[in-house]
Motif scaffolding. Structure first.
Motif, PDB file in Angstrom:
ATOM      1  N   VAL A 167      -9.542 -11.085 -16.457  1.00 25.00           N
ATOM      2  CA  VAL A 167      -9.039 -11.688 -17.358  1.00 25.00           C
ATOM      3  C   VAL A 167      -9.054 -10.911 -18.867  1.00 25.00           C
ATOM      4  CG1 VAL A 167      -9.370 -13.853 -18.801  1.00 25.00           C
ATOM      5  CG2 VAL A 167      -9.762 -14.053 -16.274  1.00 25.00           C
ATOM      6  N   LYS A 168     -10.357 -10.324 -18.939  1.00 26.66           N
ATOM      7  CA  LYS A 168     -10.261  -9.629 -20.318  1.00 26.66           C
ATOM      8  C   LYS A 168      -9.366  -8.272 -20.150  1.00 26.66           C
ATOM      9  CE  LYS A 168     -13.709  -8.301 -23.409  1.00 26.66           C
ATOM     10  NZ  LYS A 168     -15.035  -7.992 -23.671  1.00 26.66           N
ATOM     11  N   LEU A 169      -9.268  -7.638 -18.938  1.00 27.52           N
ATOM     12  CA  LEU A 169      -8.420  -6.298 -18.951  1.00 27.52           C
ATOM     13  C   LEU A 169      -6.794  -6.965 -19.029  1.00 27.52           C
ATOM     14  CD1 LEU A 169      -8.040  -3.671 -18.327  1.00 27.52           C
ATOM     15  CD2 LEU A 169      -8.027  -3.885 -16.102  1.00 27.52           C
ATOM     16  N   ALA A 190      -6.627  -4.475 -29.822  1.00 27.24           N
ATOM     17  CA  ALA A 190      -7.065  -5.518 -28.719  1.00 27.24           C
ATOM     18  C   ALA A 190      -8.242  -5.160 -27.970  1.00 27.24           C
ATOM     19  CB  ALA A 190      -5.706  -5.362 -27.792  1.00 27.24           C
ATOM     20  N   GLY A 191      -9.170  -4.054 -28.502  1.00 30.73           N
ATOM     21  CA  GLY A 191     -10.489  -3.926 -27.995  1.00 30.73           C
ATOM     22  C   GLY A 191     -10.777  -2.722 -27.344  1.00 30.73           C
ATOM     23  N   ALA A 192      -9.605  -1.765 -27.482  1.00 32.98           N
ATOM     24  CA  ALA A 192      -9.771  -0.233 -26.704  1.00 32.98           C
ATOM     25  C   ALA A 192     -10.714   0.528 -27.638  1.00 32.98           C
ATOM     26  CB  ALA A 192      -8.478   0.233 -26.645  1.00 32.98           C
ATOM     27  N   ARG A 193     -11.332   1.471 -27.091  1.00 30.74           N
ATOM     28  CA  ARG A 193     -11.965   2.409 -27.609  1.00 30.74           C
ATOM     29  C   ARG A 193     -11.322   3.802 -27.991  1.00 30.74           C
ATOM     30  NH1 ARG A 193     -15.095   6.993 -26.955  1.00 30.74           N
ATOM     31  NH2 ARG A 193     -14.735   6.790 -24.780  1.00 30.74           N
ATOM     32  N   GLU A 194     -11.358   4.221 -28.997  1.00 29.66           N
ATOM     33  CA  GLU A 194     -10.592   5.442 -29.531  1.00 29.66           C
ATOM     34  C   GLU A 194     -11.282   6.677 -28.804  1.00 29.66           C
ATOM     35  OE1 GLU A 194      -8.137   6.291 -33.211  1.00 29.66           O
ATOM     36  OE2 GLU A 194     -10.253   7.797 -33.554  1.00 29.66           O
ATOM     37  N   VAL A 195     -10.412   7.327 -28.006  1.00 33.12           N
ATOM     38  CA  VAL A 195     -10.870   8.791 -27.420  1.00 33.12           C
ATOM     39  C   VAL A 195     -10.489   9.826 -28.131  1.00 33.12           C
ATOM     40  CG1 VAL A 195     -10.830  10.197 -25.451  1.00 33.12           C
ATOM     41  CG2 VAL A 195     -11.034   7.848 -25.219  1.00 33.12           C
ATOM     42  N   PHE A 196      -9.241   9.734 -28.831  1.00 31.21           N
ATOM     43  CA  PHE A 196      -8.873  10.735 -29.803  1.00 31.21           C
ATOM     44  C   PHE A 196      -7.444  10.158 -30.512  1.00 31.21           C
ATOM     45  CE2 PHE A 196      -6.851  12.086 -25.874  1.00 31.21           C
ATOM     46  CZ  PHE A 196      -5.521  12.430 -26.176  1.00 31.21           C
ATOM     47  N   SER A 197      -7.469  10.203 -31.633  1.00 33.34           N
ATOM     48  CA  SER A 197      -6.177   9.740 -32.621  1.00 33.34           C
ATOM     49  C   SER A 197      -4.820  10.501 -32.211  1.00 33.34           C
ATOM     50  CB  SER A 197      -6.678   9.589 -34.024  1.00 33.34           C
ATOM     51  OG  SER A 197      -6.945  11.053 -34.443  1.00 33.34           O
ATOM     52  N   PRO A 198      -3.932   9.679 -32.677  1.00 35.27           N
ATOM     53  CA  PRO A 198      -2.575  10.281 -32.345  1.00 35.27           C
ATOM     54  C   PRO A 198      -2.474  11.721 -33.063  1.00 35.27           C
ATOM     55  CG  PRO A 198      -2.244   8.050 -32.840  1.00 35.27           C
ATOM     56  CD  PRO A 198      -3.593   8.337 -33.130  1.00 35.27           C
ATOM     57  N   SER A 211      -2.060   9.879 -27.828  1.00 40.54           N
ATOM     58  CA  SER A 211      -3.500   9.614 -28.275  1.00 40.54           C
ATOM     59  C   SER A 211      -4.249   9.107 -26.980  1.00 40.54           C
ATOM     60  CB  SER A 211      -3.432   8.415 -29.187  1.00 40.54           C
ATOM     61  OG  SER A 211      -3.091   7.098 -28.591  1.00 40.54           O
ATOM     62  N   GLY A 212      -5.548   9.053 -27.181  1.00 37.06           N
ATOM     63  CA  GLY A 212      -6.499   8.718 -25.967  1.00 37.06           C
ATOM     64  C   GLY A 212      -7.249   7.484 -26.458  1.00 37.06           C
ATOM     65  N   ILE A 213      -7.100   6.421 -25.413  1.00 38.48           N
ATOM     66  CA  ILE A 213      -8.073   5.325 -25.600  1.00 38.48           C
ATOM     67  C   ILE A 213      -8.910   4.942 -24.315  1.00 38.48           C
ATOM     68  CG2 ILE A 213      -6.535   4.164 -27.442  1.00 38.48           C
ATOM     69  CD1 ILE A 213      -5.875   2.443 -25.108  1.00 38.48           C
ATOM     70  N   GLN A 214      -9.738   4.072 -24.169  1.00 38.06           N
ATOM     71  CA  GLN A 214     -10.499   3.788 -23.153  1.00 38.06           C
ATOM     72  C   GLN A 214     -10.674   2.276 -23.231  1.00 38.06           C
ATOM     73  OE1 GLN A 214     -14.570   4.937 -23.029  1.00 38.06           O
ATOM     74  NE2 GLN A 214     -14.478   5.230 -20.631  1.00 38.06           N
ATOM     75  N   ASP A 215     -10.129   1.512 -22.194  1.00 37.44           N
ATOM     76  CA  ASP A 215     -10.162   0.153 -22.160  1.00 37.44           C
ATOM     77  C   ASP A 215     -11.702  -0.501 -21.891  1.00 37.44           C
ATOM     78  OD1 ASP A 215     -10.487  -0.143 -19.276  1.00 37.44           O
ATOM     79  OD2 ASP A 215      -8.426  -0.039 -18.959  1.00 37.44           O
ATOM     80  N   MET A 216     -11.798  -1.738 -21.738  1.00 41.20           N
ATOM     81  CA  MET A 216     -13.163  -2.331 -21.607  1.00 41.20           C
ATOM     82  C   MET A 216     -13.664  -2.251 -20.262  1.00 41.20           C
ATOM     83  SD  MET A 216     -10.427  -4.215 -21.712  1.00 41.20           S
ATOM     84  CE  MET A 216     -10.655  -4.660 -23.498  1.00 41.20           C
ATOM     85  N   GLU A 217     -12.699  -1.726 -19.141  1.00 37.84           N
ATOM     86  CA  GLU A 217     -13.173  -1.434 -17.967  1.00 37.84           C
ATOM     87  C   GLU A 217     -13.606   0.134 -17.611  1.00 37.84           C
ATOM     88  OE1 GLU A 217     -13.820  -3.649 -15.115  1.00 37.84           O
ATOM     89  OE2 GLU A 217     -13.527  -5.178 -16.586  1.00 37.84           O
ATOM     90  N   GLY A 218     -13.534   0.870 -18.653  1.00 40.32           N
ATOM     91  CA  GLY A 218     -13.876   2.220 -18.662  1.00 40.32           C
ATOM     92  C   GLY A 218     -12.516   3.145 -18.275  1.00 40.32           C
ATOM     93  N   ASN A 219     -11.307   2.560 -18.078  1.00 41.53           N
ATOM     94  CA  ASN A 219     -10.197   3.208 -17.638  1.00 41.53           C
ATOM     95  C   ASN A 219      -9.692   3.829 -19.040  1.00 41.53           C
ATOM     96  OD1 ASN A 219      -9.833   2.513 -15.059  1.00 41.53           O
ATOM     97  ND2 ASN A 219      -9.229   0.481 -16.027  1.00 41.53           N
ATOM     98  N   TYR A 220      -9.335   5.430 -18.713  1.00 39.59           N
ATOM     99  CA  TYR A 220      -8.581   6.028 -19.753  1.00 39.59           C
ATOM    100  C   TYR A 220      -7.087   5.881 -19.892  1.00 39.59           C
ATOM    101  CZ  TYR A 220     -13.019   8.347 -20.336  1.00 39.59           C
ATOM    102  OH  TYR A 220     -14.356   8.659 -20.621  1.00 39.59           O
ATOM    103  N   TRP A 221      -6.445   5.759 -21.111  1.00 38.46           N
ATOM    104  CA  TRP A 221      -5.055   5.964 -21.214  1.00 38.46           C
ATOM    105  C   TRP A 221      -4.589   6.815 -21.982  1.00 38.46           C
ATOM    106  CZ3 TRP A 221      -2.128   1.875 -18.747  1.00 38.46           C
ATOM    107  CH2 TRP A 221      -2.766   1.086 -17.889  1.00 38.46           C
TER     108      TRP A 221
END
Length: 136
Positions: free
Chosen positions: A26-28, A97-105, A115-125
Motif C-alpha cells: 500500500v505504501k509503495l 513522497a518519501g524517497a531517500r536521495e541517493v544523488f541529486s540531479p 538522479s538517484g533515489i531509493q524507495d521505502m522498500e529499498g529499491n533504487y530508481w
C-alpha cells in the motif's frame, strides 16, 4: 529463436515486466502514484486477508506489478532506470513522497541527466533523461 517472444502482451507490458514483492505494498503503491506519477490500472485483493495480491501500475509507456511479500515470495531489492522529461521535477516529487536521495540531479558523462533515489522498500530508481538522441 525470436519467434518464441512473438506473443500477445497487453499494452504497456514488455517482454520482461518488473514484479515487486513489497513488505508494505500500500505504501509503495502510494509512493509510485504520488512520487513517480504512476497510474494504477488494476488492484486485486485476497478476499480473506485483504492483502494486495496484484496491483498493475503504468509509468509512462511501461507497466509494473506489485504484490505483498509472503512466503515463498519474499521481498527483494531491485533497481529501475526510469526515463522522464524533467529529472529535476520528478526527483523533487519522489523525495516529497518519501524517497531517500541517493544523488541529486546532474548531467552525466554518458549524456543523461540523472538522479538517484531509493524507495521505502529499498529499491533504487535512476531517474534519467537522455540529453541527445543517440545510443549509449
Amino acid at each position: 529463436m525470436e519467434e518464441i517472444y512473438n506473443t500477445y502482451r497487453p499494452e504497456g507490458f514488455g517482454t520482461v515486466t518488473p514484479y515487486i514483492f513489497a513488505e508494505d505494498p500500500v505504501k509503495l503503491i502510494q509512493f509510485l502514484t504520488l512520487g513517480l506519477k504512476a497510474e494504477e490500472l488494476q488492484r486485486t485483493k485476497d478476499p480473506k486477508t485483504g492483502d494486495i495480491t496484484n496491483c498493475i501500475l503504468r509509468l509512462g509507456h511501461s507497466c509494473l506489478m506489485v504484490s505483498r511479500a509472503r512466503p515463498p515470495f519474499t521481498g527483494m531489492k531491485s533497481s529501475f532506470y526510469l526515463y522522464v522529461d524533467d529529472v529535476d521535477i520528478m526527483h523533487e516529487l519522489a523525495i516529497k513522497a518519501g524517497a531517500r536521495e541517493v544523488f541529486s540531479p546532474a548531467d552525466m558523462p554518458y549524456r543523461d541527466r540523472q538522479s538517484g533515489i531509493q524507495d521505502m522498500e529499498g529499491n533504487y530508481w535512476w531517474i534519467s533523461k537522455r540529453l541527445e538522441q543517440s545510443e549509449y
